[in-house]
Design a protein around this motif. Sequence first.
Motif, short mmCIF file in Angstrom:
data_model
loop_
_atom_site.label_atom_id
_atom_site.label_comp_id
_atom_site.label_asym_id
_atom_site.label_seq_id
_atom_site.Cartn_x
_atom_site.Cartn_y
_atom_site.Cartn_z
N UNK B 134 0.88 -1.36 -0.03
CA UNK B 134 -0.07 -0.11 0.08
C UNK B 134 0.79 1.15 -0.17
N UNK B 135 0.16 2.58 -0.08
CA UNK B 135 0.99 3.78 0.40
C UNK B 135 1.46 3.71 1.37
N UNK B 136 2.82 4.17 1.82
CA UNK B 136 3.27 4.53 3.18
C UNK B 136 3.32 5.98 3.19
N UNK B 137 3.27 6.26 4.82
CA UNK B 137 3.40 7.94 4.64
C UNK B 137 4.79 8.40 4.38
N UNK B 138 4.91 9.54 3.62
CA UNK B 138 5.96 10.14 2.94
C UNK B 138 6.16 11.34 4.07
N UNK B 139 7.50 11.31 4.44
CA UNK B 139 7.63 12.44 5.50
C UNK B 139 8.66 13.25 4.58
N UNK B 140 8.21 14.89 4.62
CA UNK B 140 8.98 15.52 4.10
C UNK B 140 10.02 16.05 4.69
N UNK B 141 11.31 16.10 4.57
CA UNK B 141 12.33 16.38 5.45
C UNK B 141 12.66 17.93 5.54
N UNK B 142 12.74 18.51 6.72
CA UNK B 142 12.86 19.93 6.78
C UNK B 142 11.59 20.53 7.23
N UNK B 143 10.53 20.29 6.36
CA UNK B 143 9.19 20.76 6.97
C UNK B 143 8.74 20.16 8.27
N UNK B 144 9.10 18.92 8.34
CA UNK B 144 8.78 18.10 9.83
C UNK B 144 9.02 18.91 10.85
N UNK B 145 10.34 19.80 10.76
CA UNK B 145 10.85 20.46 11.89
C UNK B 145 10.08 21.57 12.18
N UNK B 146 9.16 21.89 11.47
CA UNK B 146 8.33 23.06 11.95
C UNK B 146 7.76 22.64 13.33
N UNK B 156 2.30 12.34 5.73
CA UNK B 156 1.16 11.93 5.10
C UNK B 156 1.22 10.91 3.98
N UNK B 157 -0.05 10.50 3.66
CA UNK B 157 -0.03 9.70 2.35
C UNK B 157 0.16 10.38 1.22
N UNK B 158 0.94 9.79 0.12
CA UNK B 158 0.95 10.77 -1.14
C UNK B 158 -0.23 11.01 -1.72
N UNK B 159 -1.53 10.22 -1.37
CA UNK B 159 -2.61 10.60 -1.79
C UNK B 159 -3.21 12.14 -1.25
N UNK B 160 -2.99 12.31 -0.04
CA UNK B 160 -2.89 13.75 0.56
C UNK B 160 -2.31 14.76 -0.17
N UNK B 161 -0.93 14.70 -0.27
CA UNK B 161 -0.41 15.82 -1.05
C UNK B 161 -1.00 15.86 -2.35
N UNK B 162 -1.51 14.83 -3.03
CA UNK B 162 -2.03 15.09 -4.23
C UNK B 162 -3.31 15.70 -3.99
N UNK B 163 -4.04 15.45 -3.23
CA UNK B 163 -5.43 16.01 -3.06
C UNK B 163 -5.40 17.52 -2.90
#
Lengths: 353, 321
Positions: B134-146, B156-163
Motif C-alpha cells: 500500500x501507500x506508506x506515509x511520506x515524510x518531507x524532510x525539513x518541513x517536519x521540523x516546523x 502523510x500519504x502521497x494521496x493527501x499531498x495530491x489532494x
Amino acid sequence: MDKTMRPFQAFTVPVVAVVLGLVVGAVLMLILGYNPFNGYVAMFQGIFGSLYNIGETLRMVTPLIFTGLAVAFAFRTGLFNIGVEGQFMIGQLAALYVGIMWKLPTGIHAAVALLAAMIAGGLWAAIAGFLKARMRIHEVITTIMLNYIALYTSNYVISHFLKSETERSKDILPTASLKAPLLSVMFDNARIHWGILISLLFAVIAYWLLFKTVLGYELRAVGFNPHAAEYAGMNVSRNIVLSMAISGMIAAAGGACETLGVYGYMSIAAGFSGIGFDGIAVALIGANNPFGVILSALLFGGLTYGSNNMQMVENIPTEIIRVVMALIIFFVAAGGFVKWLLGVFRRRQEVQK
Amino acid sequence: MAVSALVETVLNNTIMYSTPLILGALGGVVSERAGVVNIALEGLMTIGAFAAAVTTIFVGEQLGLSGLAPWAGLLAAMLCGVLFSLPHAVASIHFKADQVVSGVALNFLAAGFSIFMVKRLFNGSAQTTTVQFPFNKITIPGLTDVPVIGKGIFSSYPTSYIAFLLVFVFWLILYKTPFGLRLRAIGEHPRAADTLGVNVYNYRYIAVMISGALAGLGGAGMSIAITGVFQQNTISGHGFMALAAMIFGKWHPVGAMGAALFFGFATALAASGQVLGLTKYVPSELLNMLPYLLTILALAGVVGKAEAPAADGKPYEKGQR
C-alpha cells in the motif's frame, strides 16, 4: 403515431427497461462463464417456486414499499430525502422501545408501538425540514448526517437500555408482535406479516393525501415552484417541514413493521442496512407514484430475494442482480434511450411491410 | 500523552480522514459547476477503491513491482472512474435523463459490479486480500521540523499531498482560465454559453469525466492508503459525505476542501477520544456521532444559504426555449 403511443408509454418504458436489464445481465453472465438461462430459472424459482418463497418474497417487498413511498412522497413535494435510512432506523428503535418497555393488551400494544414509531420518525425527519425552511440548509446534507446520528443513537439506546446478553436487544413482548400466523400458515410458514397490508394501506393514503386533498395540492405546489406557491399565499416553510415529517412517518412505520413483524429485536449495527437507500431506487422506478412504488418494490424485492437462490443453486453471485437493477434504473432514467430504441424498431417493421 | 503529541495525532488523522472526501467533493464541484448533478460520487469512489486495490495487488504481487504498485493502482482508479462516469454522462447529457436517477443507478451499478468482480477474482470471498504494497506515509524532510504542526502535516500519504495540490490546480482552472469560465457559464446559463459558441455537450462530458477521475482517486485513497483492503463497506457513505462537503463548501474547490477538512477533524477527534480514554466519561456512540452533529451545528450557525449553480441538474437541449 404519437397519439397512439402515449397511453402505452407509461408502461412500455419500464417494461422494456426491465427486459433490457435482464438481457444485459444475461450477456454479462455469458461473458463471465455462467449459464444465464439456468441462472434466471433458479432466480424465478427462488421467487415463485413455492408458497414459502412467495411469502418470503412478499416479506422482502414490505419494507421497500414503505421506504419507496417515503422517498416518493418527499420527491413529489420537491425534497430529496436521503434520510429514509435513518428514519427507518428511528422507527425500528421507537417500536422496539415501546414493544419491550410498555405493557399493553395484544394488538393495542402493536398499534401503540407503530404510532410511537411514526411520531418519532416524523419528528426526526422534521429536523431536516425545519433546518431547510428556517436556515436554508440543503436537506441532502442534513438527512445524510441524521442517518449517521440515527445509527449511533439506536446503538446507544440498545446497548444502554434494551440490551440482552448478546450484541442485540431483548425481544419485544408477544403482545406487540405484528406477526400474522394466519398469513404465515397460508404461505407455508414464511415470515410474511401484517406489515404488507399496512404498507398497501399507506400507499392508498399517500396517494389520496397527495392527489385528492388541498394539503397535497399545496405540498406539491411548493415543491414545484416555491416562489409561485408563496405568491399564491401558501405557507412555504410550514409545508416543507410537514412534507418531511410525513415522509419520515412513512419510513418509520416501515421500520416498526420490520421490527415488530419479522425479527422482534434489533442488533447493534456497525453500518446501514441499505433498505432506505434502496427506497430511493424503488421510488424512482415507480415514477414517484404510490402505486408505481408498489410495483417497483415487488420487482426489487423479488429480484433481491430470488438472487439468493441463484447463488445457492447456480453459484452466481447475488451481486449480478444488483447490476441488473442498476441497468433497469438507467434505462428507466434514460427513457429517451428506450423511446429511441422503440422508434428504430417500429421504423424497421414499417419498412418490412 | 503530551499536548504536542496529541495535536500531532489529531492533525495527522484529520488529513488522513479528509483526503478521500476532498477528492470526492472536488469531483462533485467540477461536475456540478458544469450543471450535471453528481449523486454518483459514492459509486465512483467505490469503483476507484476497487480498481486501485485489485490493480495494486496484481501489479505488486504478480508482477513483483512493489514500489510502483500503488501508483499503478491510482492510475487504474482514475481510468475506471472515468469509464464508469460515462454511462451517467451519456444518460444525463445525451438522453436527458433525470440526473439524480441516473446517479442513483450508477451507485447501484458500482456496488454490485465491484463486489461481483471481487467474488470472482478472490474465490468467492467478499473482500480482496490485504494489499501487500500500500501507500506508506511520506515524510518531507525539513518541513517536519516546523514546531507543533510539522510532524502532523508533513508526514502523510502521497494521496493527501495530491489532494491538496489538486484543490489548488482546480481552483486555478475554474477561476483563472477561459476553460473554467466556460465551464462555470454552462452551469449557470447554458443557452448563453451556447450562443457564444461554447459546445455545451462537450464541456459537460469533460466535466463528468474529470469528476469520475477525481472521485476514483478519492476511492483509491481509501483502499490503498487507509484501509489496505477493498470490501463492501470500504466506501459506505463516504461518497455521500463528499457530496455534503461539496454543498457545505458552496460548490467551490477551496470551500469543499474546508468542509472536508472540518469533517476529517471531527472524525479524528472522535478517534483520538477513544485512545485518550475519553470514553470513560462520554459514551463512545456520542463520540462517533460528533462529526455529523458538528456538521449540522456548523451549517446552522456559521454558513448561510448555499445556492447551487443555476442550471445544475437541468438537461440542456439545443434550440429549446
